[in-house]
Design a protein around this motif. Structure first.
Motif, PDB file in Angstrom:
ATOM      1  N   GLY A 218      74.244  75.502  -7.471  1.00 42.04           N
ATOM      2  CA  GLY A 218      75.372  75.293  -6.571  1.00 42.04           C
ATOM      3  C   GLY A 218      76.576  76.183  -6.839  1.00 42.04           C
ATOM      4  N   GLU A 219      76.660  76.770  -8.020  1.00 38.97           N
ATOM      5  CA  GLU A 219      77.869  77.504  -8.403  1.00 38.97           C
ATOM      6  C   GLU A 219      78.174  78.649  -7.426  1.00 38.97           C
ATOM      7  OE1 GLU A 219      75.219  77.157 -10.460  1.00 38.97           O
ATOM      8  OE2 GLU A 219      75.883  76.062 -12.247  1.00 38.97           O
ATOM      9  N   PHE A 220      79.396  78.730  -7.025  1.00 41.86           N
ATOM     10  CA  PHE A 220      79.945  79.810  -6.180  1.00 41.86           C
ATOM     11  C   PHE A 220      79.419  79.811  -4.741  1.00 41.86           C
ATOM     12  CE2 PHE A 220      80.151  81.824 -10.548  1.00 41.86           C
ATOM     13  CZ  PHE A 220      81.486  81.525 -10.733  1.00 41.86           C
ATOM     14  N   VAL A 221      78.740  78.752  -4.350  1.00 42.44           N
ATOM     15  CA  VAL A 221      78.298  78.659  -2.956  1.00 42.44           C
ATOM     16  C   VAL A 221      79.485  78.274  -2.068  1.00 42.44           C
ATOM     17  CG1 VAL A 221      76.829  77.367  -1.343  1.00 42.44           C
ATOM     18  CG2 VAL A 221      75.893  78.167  -3.529  1.00 42.44           C
ATOM     19  N   GLU A 222      80.398  77.485  -2.640  1.00 37.37           N
ATOM     20  CA  GLU A 222      81.587  77.080  -1.892  1.00 37.37           C
ATOM     21  C   GLU A 222      82.837  77.579  -2.621  1.00 37.37           C
ATOM     22  OE1 GLU A 222      81.639  72.956  -0.621  1.00 37.37           O
ATOM     23  OE2 GLU A 222      79.501  72.793  -1.017  1.00 37.37           O
ATOM     24  N   GLY A 289      77.685  89.119 -16.186  1.00 44.67           N
ATOM     25  CA  GLY A 289      76.926  88.287 -15.256  1.00 44.67           C
ATOM     26  C   GLY A 289      77.836  87.346 -14.478  1.00 44.67           C
ATOM     27  N   LEU A 290      78.792  86.739 -15.169  1.00 45.12           N
ATOM     28  CA  LEU A 290      79.745  85.854 -14.494  1.00 45.12           C
ATOM     29  C   LEU A 290      80.585  86.651 -13.494  1.00 45.12           C
ATOM     30  CD1 LEU A 290      81.099  83.021 -14.274  1.00 45.12           C
ATOM     31  CD2 LEU A 290      82.688  83.802 -16.056  1.00 45.12           C
ATOM     32  N   PHE A 291      80.941  87.844 -13.893  1.00 40.51           N
ATOM     33  CA  PHE A 291      81.711  88.729 -12.997  1.00 40.51           C
ATOM     34  C   PHE A 291      80.933  89.023 -11.707  1.00 40.51           C
ATOM     35  CE2 PHE A 291      82.499  93.161 -11.685  1.00 40.51           C
ATOM     36  CZ  PHE A 291      83.816  93.046 -11.273  1.00 40.51           C
ATOM     37  N   LEU A 292      79.631  89.271 -11.841  1.00 40.26           N
ATOM     38  CA  LEU A 292      78.804  89.598 -10.667  1.00 40.26           C
ATOM     39  C   LEU A 292      78.367  88.363  -9.874  1.00 40.26           C
ATOM     40  CD1 LEU A 292      76.411  92.368 -12.072  1.00 40.26           C
ATOM     41  CD2 LEU A 292      78.415  92.685 -10.619  1.00 40.26           C
ATOM     42  N   ALA A 293      78.409  87.206 -10.510  1.00 38.78           N
ATOM     43  CA  ALA A 293      77.799  85.996  -9.921  1.00 38.78           C
ATOM     44  C   ALA A 293      78.238  85.702  -8.475  1.00 38.78           C
ATOM     45  CB  ALA A 293      78.033  84.786 -10.816  1.00 38.78           C
ATOM     46  N   PRO A 294      79.532  85.791  -8.140  1.00 37.52           N
ATOM     47  CA  PRO A 294      79.895  85.456  -6.759  1.00 37.52           C
ATOM     48  C   PRO A 294      79.191  86.314  -5.701  1.00 37.52           C
ATOM     49  CG  PRO A 294      81.839  85.435  -8.151  1.00 37.52           C
ATOM     50  CD  PRO A 294      80.726  86.002  -8.989  1.00 37.52           C
ATOM     51  N   THR A 295      79.035  87.604  -5.947  1.00 39.28           N
ATOM     52  CA  THR A 295      78.368  88.449  -4.943  1.00 39.28           C
ATOM     53  C   THR A 295      76.848  88.306  -5.008  1.00 39.28           C
ATOM     54  OG1 THR A 295      78.543  90.345  -6.426  1.00 39.28           O
ATOM     55  CG2 THR A 295      80.192  90.170  -4.681  1.00 39.28           C
ATOM     56  N   VAL A 296      76.329  88.015  -6.185  1.00 44.34           N
ATOM     57  CA  VAL A 296      74.890  87.757  -6.298  1.00 44.34           C
ATOM     58  C   VAL A 296      74.538  86.491  -5.519  1.00 44.34           C
ATOM     59  CG1 VAL A 296      73.059  87.074  -7.909  1.00 44.34           C
ATOM     60  CG2 VAL A 296      74.561  88.991  -8.478  1.00 44.34           C
ATOM     61  N   VAL A 297      75.349  85.458  -5.693  1.00 37.05           N
ATOM     62  CA  VAL A 297      75.115  84.207  -4.959  1.00 37.05           C
ATOM     63  C   VAL A 297      75.207  84.461  -3.446  1.00 37.05           C
ATOM     64  CG1 VAL A 297      76.087  81.907  -4.479  1.00 37.05           C
ATOM     65  CG2 VAL A 297      75.796  82.678  -6.840  1.00 37.05           C
ATOM     66  N   ALA A 298      76.126  85.312  -3.037  1.00 37.27           N
ATOM     67  CA  ALA A 298      76.243  85.649  -1.609  1.00 37.27           C
ATOM     68  C   ALA A 298      74.955  86.307  -1.102  1.00 37.27           C
ATOM     69  CB  ALA A 298      77.448  86.564  -1.376  1.00 37.27           C
ATOM     70  N   SER A 299      74.383  87.209  -1.885  1.00 36.95           N
ATOM     71  CA  SER A 299      73.119  87.865  -1.488  1.00 36.95           C
ATOM     72  C   SER A 299      72.007  86.838  -1.343  1.00 36.95           C
ATOM     73  CB  SER A 299      72.693  88.893  -2.541  1.00 36.95           C
ATOM     74  OG  SER A 299      73.667  89.883  -2.683  1.00 36.95           O
ATOM     75  N   ARG A 326      75.509  75.486   4.029  1.00 34.69           N
ATOM     76  CA  ARG A 326      74.746  75.598   2.786  1.00 34.69           C
ATOM     77  C   ARG A 326      75.522  75.045   1.598  1.00 34.69           C
ATOM     78  NH1 ARG A 326      69.429  77.828   3.548  1.00 34.69           N
ATOM     79  NH2 ARG A 326      69.530  77.735   5.806  1.00 34.69           N
ATOM     80  N   HIS A 327      74.815  74.313   0.734  1.00 32.00           N
ATOM     81  CA  HIS A 327      75.453  73.805  -0.474  1.00 32.00           C
ATOM     82  C   HIS A 327      74.734  74.243  -1.737  1.00 32.00           C
ATOM     83  CE1 HIS A 327      77.648  71.668   2.506  1.00 32.00           C
ATOM     84  NE2 HIS A 327      76.619  70.946   2.857  1.00 32.00           N
ATOM     85  N   ASP A 328      73.645  74.978  -1.577  1.00 33.31           N
ATOM     86  CA  ASP A 328      72.943  75.574  -2.717  1.00 33.31           C
ATOM     87  C   ASP A 328      72.132  76.756  -2.185  1.00 33.31           C
ATOM     88  OD1 ASP A 328      70.582  74.684  -1.574  1.00 33.31           O
ATOM     89  OD2 ASP A 328      70.329  73.006  -2.932  1.00 33.31           O
ATOM     90  N   ILE A 329      71.396  77.436  -3.077  1.00 35.75           N
ATOM     91  CA  ILE A 329      70.725  78.669  -2.648  1.00 35.75           C
ATOM     92  C   ILE A 329      69.235  78.464  -2.333  1.00 35.75           C
ATOM     93  CG2 ILE A 329      72.363  80.141  -3.900  1.00 35.75           C
ATOM     94  CD1 ILE A 329      70.105  80.585  -6.010  1.00 35.75           C
TER      95      ILE A 329
END
Ligand SMILES: *Cc1c(COP(=O)(O)O)cnc(C)c1O
Length: 429
Positions: A218-222, A289-299, A326-329
């Motif tokens: 769920g992280e960074f989806v919202e 990884g944490l730095f990239l996580a928001p855009t990775v989650v977007a992909s 969406r609330h998860d990937i």
């Protein structure tokens, strides 16, 4: 010219013109949703950068430490960064946490004592938690230590059964566990707002009950996390969303200071707590990884939405459906036949950067009551923030699809899965 070159490249990879055209037509209708996802990623990217700046992340944080790991600046700073991102008092983020299940087991075991009761107001928890809790008898489970468990199932329509939740809360109830993502079930995943309502309801009855959220996938989806709406602890895996595909191992627990302190004593040892635990050179991957996580989650989210819309158009049932928020990937696609799920997974595998030449086959896996097929051509073993799919070979023959470190790879994977279904004659475009 550019279009032609792209089509030719897809053809080289094995995507026919028809499949490419079909997928691209559907993609074009998703522009607005993709834009909204990019805005969420933008916000979350800023949130992460702000947390890193606020805690003065420096090059020195990436240094290798060994032995006991006393005064490990990289580790201590990273834990502060996580606490800032989740707006909590404290956090534990370590390579010594082996996976998400381990993080959840620590959070539960650390804060429950014999005679306490654990309550899940959202139905059955994730499979691996059944053995942690002792729903399925297991050596070392909470049940063996005298922690009892109560569960309130969701209502028919997937909403919370407030009446029975109220009845289930008693003087023994110590901790309430709320799983944000549906995981591999067919119930809906919960929005952060819904989780906030549930927590408020529980706290109104018993303000001292600890509310923990299994935040996996769920992280960074919202824009917000469950810790922004009253959760006392949020727990997750670094080989899912917050590791951004770079963390090679790890888990996190963020929350109230006293609860995280208990977790640290449970993870290492009473008396030692968070003071020990060398980081062995993984810190840079955790930060980056944490730095990239928001855009990775977007992909990954764009991939899930494209898959939902493509397979819905082909006439299959998809959960969530093509239009839902969406609330998860995770994306489930009910293909209805064993051949369908096998072809889908083989297509995902064939699109991978790693092990693309191997053909996944169903096999008997420990803990499952049917054969399971898994597609995972990942850099990090078993990583499900990387493009992956798996399916139990049993009705309704649903495949669970998730991840994608980059949007073009997610798109290629979905087109390849469709290509395989078309080649097998299971789908006609
Ligand atoms: C993946 C997952 C877990 C367990 O994480 P592992 O890293 O596989 O141990 C727990 N809960 C949910 C909802 C998950 O998706």
């Amino acid at each position: 010219m550019q279009d032609e070159q792209i089509t030719r490249m897809y053809e080289q990879l094995g995507i026919s013109k028809d499949v490419y055209r079909f997928g691209t037509q559907i993609e074009e209708k998703l522009r607005d949703r993709f834009e909204a996802i990019d805005r969420t990623a933008e916000y979350n990217q800023l949130k992460v950068i702000h947390a890193m700046q606020e805690n003065r992340v420096s090059e020195g944080c990436f240094h290798y430490t060994s032995g006991y790991g006393y005064d490990d600046m990289g580790r201590e700073t990273l834990e502060k960064v996580y606490a800032s991102v989740f707006h909590t008092e404290s956090a534990l983020v370590r390579p010594q946490i082996a996976c998400g299940t381990h993080a959840l087991a620590i959070a539960l075991g650390a804060n429950l004592r014999p005679g306490d009761e654990l309550l899940s107001p959202v139905g059955k928890p994730y499979d691996t938690l059944e053995e942690v809790i002792g729903i399925r008898p297991s050596s070392g489970s909470l049940a063996e230590y005298g922690v009892t468990y109560r569960q309130v199932d969701l209502l028919e329509d997937g909403t919370f059964d407030y009446e029975n939740i109220e009845k289930a809360i008693n003087e023994k109830t110590k901790l309430v566990t709320i799983q944000r993502s549906k995981g591999y079930q067919t119930r809906p995943s919960f929005s952060v707002a819904q989780i906030g309502e549930l927590i408020a309801f529980v706290k109104k009855i018993r303000p001292d009950v600890i509310c923990m959220v299994d935040n996996c996938y769920g992280e960074f989806v919202e824009l917000q996390e469950p810790s922004d709406v009253g959760a006392d602890m949020v727990v997750g895996s670094l080989i899912k969303n917050p590791g951004g595909g770079l963390a090679p191992i790890g888990g996190y627990i963020a929350g109230r200071e006293d609860l995280i302190e208990n977790c640290a004593y449970r993870l290492t040892s009473p008396g030692l707590g968070r003071e020990v635990g060398a980081s062995l050179g993984v810190m840079q991957s955790f930060y980056q990884g944490l730095f990239l996580a928001p855009t990775v989650v977007a992909s990954a989210l764009k991939g899930a939405i494209l898959a939902a819309n493509i397979y819905e158009t082909c006439g299959f049932k998809v959960v969530p459906d093509g239009k839902e928020s969406r609330h998860d990937i995770i994306q489930a696609v009910e293909l209805g036949t064993p051949e369908g799920v096998i072809a889908f997974c083989q297509g995902i595998q064939a699109a991978a950067p790693v092990d693309s030449y191997v053909t996944p086959e169903p096999w008997a896996m420990p803990g499952y009551d049917s054969d399971v097929i898994m597609a995972a051509g990942a850099f990090v073993q078993g990583s499900s923030i990387e493009l992956s799919a798996d399916a139990p070979i049993k009705p309704p023959y649903a495949v669970y699809f998730q991840g994608g470190l980059t949007w073009p790879h997610a798109k290629l994977g979905i087109l390849m899965s469709l290509e395989y279904l078309v080649r097998k004659g299971l789908v006609t475009l």
